[in-house]
Design a protein around this motif. Structure first.
Motif, PDB file in Angstrom:
ATOM      1  N   GLY A 272       0.812  -1.209   0.000  1.00 16.80           N
ATOM      2  CA  GLY A 272       0.000   0.000   0.000  1.00 16.80           C
ATOM      3  C   GLY A 272       0.844   1.257   0.000  1.00 16.80           C
ATOM      4  O   GLY A 272       0.556   2.218  -0.728  1.00 16.80           O
ATOM      5  N   MET A 273       1.909   1.255   0.797  1.00 18.55           N
ATOM      6  CA  MET A 273       2.776   2.426   0.850  1.00 18.55           C
ATOM      7  C   MET A 273       3.555   2.599  -0.454  1.00 18.55           C
ATOM      8  O   MET A 273       3.835   3.725  -0.875  1.00 18.55           O
ATOM      9  N   GLU A 274       3.891   1.486  -1.101  1.00 20.26           N
ATOM     10  CA  GLU A 274       4.574   1.573  -2.393  1.00 20.26           C
ATOM     11  C   GLU A 274       3.672   2.239  -3.428  1.00 20.26           C
ATOM     12  O   GLU A 274       4.125   3.061  -4.226  1.00 20.26           O
ATOM     13  N   GLU A 275       2.381   1.883  -3.423  1.00 23.88           N
ATOM     14  CA  GLU A 275       1.465   2.515  -4.372  1.00 23.88           C
ATOM     15  C   GLU A 275       1.286   3.995  -4.046  1.00 23.88           C
ATOM     16  O   GLU A 275       1.189   4.833  -4.947  1.00 23.88           O
ATOM     17  N   PHE A 276       1.242   4.320  -2.765  1.00 23.79           N
ATOM     18  CA  PHE A 276       1.132   5.726  -2.369  1.00 23.79           C
ATOM     19  C   PHE A 276       2.342   6.515  -2.857  1.00 23.79           C
ATOM     20  O   PHE A 276       2.212   7.631  -3.380  1.00 23.79           O
ATOM     21  N   GLU A 277       3.533   5.932  -2.715  1.00 26.85           N
ATOM     22  CA  GLU A 277       4.743   6.597  -3.191  1.00 26.85           C
ATOM     23  C   GLU A 277       4.703   6.777  -4.706  1.00 26.85           C
ATOM     24  O   GLU A 277       5.162   7.797  -5.235  1.00 26.85           O
TER      25      GLU A 277
ATOM     26  N   HIS B  23       4.324   4.235 -16.529  1.00 28.40           N
ATOM     27  CA  HIS B  23       3.214   3.581 -15.834  1.00 28.40           C
ATOM     28  C   HIS B  23       3.500   2.100 -15.595  1.00 28.40           C
ATOM     29  O   HIS B  23       3.267   1.568 -14.511  1.00 28.40           O
ATOM     30  N   CYS B  24       3.962   1.394 -16.627  1.00 25.54           N
ATOM     31  CA  CYS B  24       4.401  -0.013 -16.553  1.00 25.54           C
ATOM     32  C   CYS B  24       3.278  -1.043 -16.432  1.00 25.54           C
ATOM     33  O   CYS B  24       3.560  -2.240 -16.314  1.00 25.54           O
ATOM     34  N   ASP B  25       2.017  -0.623 -16.463  1.00 21.31           N
ATOM     35  CA  ASP B  25       0.942  -1.617 -16.331  1.00 21.31           C
ATOM     36  C   ASP B  25      -0.313  -1.183 -17.088  1.00 21.31           C
ATOM     37  O   ASP B  25      -1.432  -1.321 -16.591  1.00 21.31           O
TER      38      ASP B  25
ATOM     39  N   ALA C  15       4.220   1.879 -11.232  1.00 21.25           N
ATOM     40  CA  ALA C  15       4.894   3.002 -11.893  1.00 21.25           C
ATOM     41  C   ALA C  15       6.319   3.182 -11.371  1.00 21.25           C
ATOM     42  O   ALA C  15       6.600   2.979 -10.190  1.00 21.25           O
ATOM     43  N   LEU C  16       7.199   3.550 -12.295  1.00 19.87           N
ATOM     44  CA  LEU C  16       8.608   3.755 -11.959  1.00 19.87           C
ATOM     45  C   LEU C  16       9.120   5.021 -12.630  1.00 19.87           C
ATOM     46  O   LEU C  16       8.586   5.448 -13.655  1.00 19.87           O
ATOM     47  N   GLU C  17      10.153   5.584 -12.056  1.00 17.95           N
ATOM     48  CA  GLU C  17      10.839   6.661 -12.751  1.00 17.95           C
ATOM     49  C   GLU C  17      11.609   6.055 -13.915  1.00 17.95           C
ATOM     50  O   GLU C  17      12.160   4.958 -13.810  1.00 17.95           O
ATOM     51  N   THR C  18      11.659   6.771 -15.026  1.00 15.52           N
ATOM     52  CA  THR C  18      12.291   6.249 -16.237  1.00 15.52           C
ATOM     53  C   THR C  18      13.729   5.836 -15.985  1.00 15.52           C
ATOM     54  O   THR C  18      14.190   4.797 -16.472  1.00 15.52           O
ATOM     55  N   GLU C  19      14.437   6.613 -15.202  1.00 15.67           N
ATOM     56  CA  GLU C  19      15.834   6.303 -14.905  1.00 15.67           C
ATOM     57  C   GLU C  19      15.960   4.976 -14.170  1.00 15.67           C
ATOM     58  O   GLU C  19      16.848   4.171 -14.458  1.00 15.67           O
ATOM     59  N   GLU C  20      15.050   4.722 -13.243  1.00 17.24           N
ATOM     60  CA  GLU C  20      15.066   3.462 -12.503  1.00 17.24           C
ATOM     61  C   GLU C  20      14.753   2.292 -13.426  1.00 17.24           C
ATOM     62  O   GLU C  20      15.366   1.225 -13.337  1.00 17.24           O
ATOM     63  N   LEU C  21      13.804   2.487 -14.332  1.00 20.81           N
ATOM     64  CA  LEU C  21      13.428   1.426 -15.265  1.00 20.81           C
ATOM     65  C   LEU C  21      14.581   1.061 -16.182  1.00 20.81           C
ATOM     66  O   LEU C  21      14.816  -0.112 -16.468  1.00 20.81           O
TER      67      LEU C  21
ATOM     68  N   VAL D 207      10.560  -6.107 -23.176  1.00 19.29           N
ATOM     69  CA  VAL D 207      10.443  -6.655 -21.822  1.00 19.29           C
ATOM     70  C   VAL D 207      10.644  -8.169 -21.870  1.00 19.29           C
ATOM     71  O   VAL D 207      11.378  -8.751 -21.067  1.00 19.29           O
ATOM     72  N   ILE D 208       9.995  -8.811 -22.841  1.00 22.81           N
ATOM     73  CA  ILE D 208      10.107 -10.264 -22.992  1.00 22.81           C
ATOM     74  C   ILE D 208      11.543 -10.682 -23.292  1.00 22.81           C
ATOM     75  O   ILE D 208      12.053 -11.666 -22.746  1.00 22.81           O
ATOM     76  N   LEU D 209      12.214  -9.898 -24.142  1.00 17.87           N
ATOM     77  CA  LEU D 209      13.554 -10.267 -24.598  1.00 17.87           C
ATOM     78  C   LEU D 209      14.669  -9.776 -23.684  1.00 17.87           C
ATOM     79  O   LEU D 209      15.836 -10.069 -23.918  1.00 17.87           O
ATOM     80  N   GLY D 210      14.319  -9.029 -22.648  1.00 16.97           N
ATOM     81  CA  GLY D 210      15.339  -8.552 -21.720  1.00 16.97           C
ATOM     82  C   GLY D 210      16.208  -7.445 -22.272  1.00 16.97           C
ATOM     83  O   GLY D 210      17.368  -7.306 -21.876  1.00 16.97           O
ATOM     84  N   LEU D 211      15.656  -6.643 -23.188  1.00 18.09           N
ATOM     85  CA  LEU D 211      16.399  -5.537 -23.783  1.00 18.09           C
ATOM     86  C   LEU D 211      16.261  -4.281 -22.913  1.00 18.09           C
ATOM     87  O   LEU D 211      15.431  -4.237 -22.008  1.00 18.09           O
ATOM     88  N   PRO D 212      17.072  -3.251 -23.176  1.00 17.20           N
ATOM     89  CA  PRO D 212      16.954  -1.998 -22.411  1.00 17.20           C
ATOM     90  C   PRO D 212      15.536  -1.429 -22.500  1.00 17.20           C
ATOM     91  O   PRO D 212      14.896  -1.492 -23.553  1.00 17.20           O
ATOM     92  N   LEU D 213      15.061  -0.869 -21.394  1.00 19.92           N
ATOM     93  CA  LEU D 213      13.680  -0.399 -21.315  1.00 19.92           C
ATOM     94  C   LEU D 213      13.605   1.105 -21.114  1.00 19.92           C
ATOM     95  O   LEU D 213      14.474   1.708 -20.494  1.00 19.92           O
ATOM     96  N   ASP D 214      12.526   1.700 -21.632  1.00 24.66           N
ATOM     97  CA  ASP D 214      12.228   3.103 -21.374  1.00 24.66           C
ATOM     98  C   ASP D 214      10.717   3.281 -21.470  1.00 24.66           C
ATOM     99  O   ASP D 214       9.962   2.302 -21.442  1.00 24.66           O
ATOM    100  N   GLU D 215      10.259   4.537 -21.619  1.00 25.59           N
ATOM    101  CA  GLU D 215       8.824   4.806 -21.612  1.00 25.59           C
ATOM    102  C   GLU D 215       8.091   4.207 -22.810  1.00 25.59           C
ATOM    103  O   GLU D 215       6.855   4.152 -22.825  1.00 25.59           O
TER     104      GLU D 215
END
Length: 248
Positions: A64-69, A146-148, A172-178, A198-206
């Protein structure tokens, strides 16, 4: 019994008519709108007000706190102008985290099911696309992914005027963290909305959000999934057959 088990039991003992004491008022549970592994979503009235709210009652405090953050990441954005869910407050009540949101109508998933998965008029698809593109542009401007994005997480705010909102920022994540977290790929998106990178494990962004939105729009237009929802392997195989694969 563990404290985690006790927390889950207490949450699911909530019934219609119970009260939740928040920081900005007391809420009365009118009915439950849905439930999942996280807990329940309740339609609530606020004592002394005619307004109704959707309260997400999360049984695990840490989640719950993670979603709030995550919601705090987008607090600088105007939720109405950018078609994002509006959160009013977050509070802890009897070992549960309660997130108070504006109440919306129905999700695209429910809409398609009610229409027996028939193809949707282009006027709907166009409205969803325009508003969600604006939402993603706003998220990109503050470096958030957003990621979902999926049918469940886009809802009608007003069906008559075709207003939509993006909800559920729990992943949701910050782009830098993703882009730097090599383990995050296993925790984001669901089939059949999971991006090839995501499936292939390649670098990710927005761009993972843009892929997922494209799959949502195709689902809404067709009335069914483009790719099989069963597994990453089936999705990957279908993407390969259609040529819809990202280029390394």
């Amino acid at each position: 019994m563990s404290s985690k088990g006790n927390t889950e039991t207490e949450a699911f003992e909530l019934i219609e008519g119970h009260y939740l004491v928040g920081n900005q008022g007391i809420y009365k549970v009118q009915e439950f709108l849905g439930e999942g592994a996280f807990g329940k979503v309740a339609k609530c009235s606020k004592l002394g007000s005619q307004e109704m709210y959707a309260i997400k009652i999360i049984t695990h405090v840490e989640e719950g706190m993670e979603e709030f953050e995550s919601m705090k990441l987008i607090k600088a954005l105007d939720p109405d102008e950018n078609h994002l869910i509006k959160m009013y407050e977050c509070f802890s009540f009897q070992n549960m985290i309660c997130l108070v949101f504006e109440i919306l109508e129905e999700s695209l998933e429910d809409f398609l099911n009610k229409n027996k998965c028939k193809a949707t008029p282009l006027t709907y698809v166009r409205a969803i696309a325009q508003q969600m593109f604006q939402a993603l542009q706003a998220l990109k401007s503050i470096g958030v992914v957003h990621c979902d994005i999926k049918l469940d997480n886009i809802m009608f705010a007003d069906k008559q005027s075709l207003k939509f909102k993006l909800i559920d920022f729990g992943l949701a994540l910050e782009t830098e963290e993703l882009s730097t977290d090599t383990d995050v790929k296993i925790d984001i998106q669901v089939n059949p909305f999971r991006a090839p990178e995501v499936i292939l494990g390649l670098p990710l962004d927005e761009s993972v959000d843009m892929w997922a939105l494209g799959m949502v729009l195709a689902c809404v237009y067709r009335g069914n999934y483009i790719f099989p929802p069963k597994s990453e392997y089936e999705t990957d195989k279908a993407e390969h057959r259609t040529g819809l694969r990202c280029r390394a």
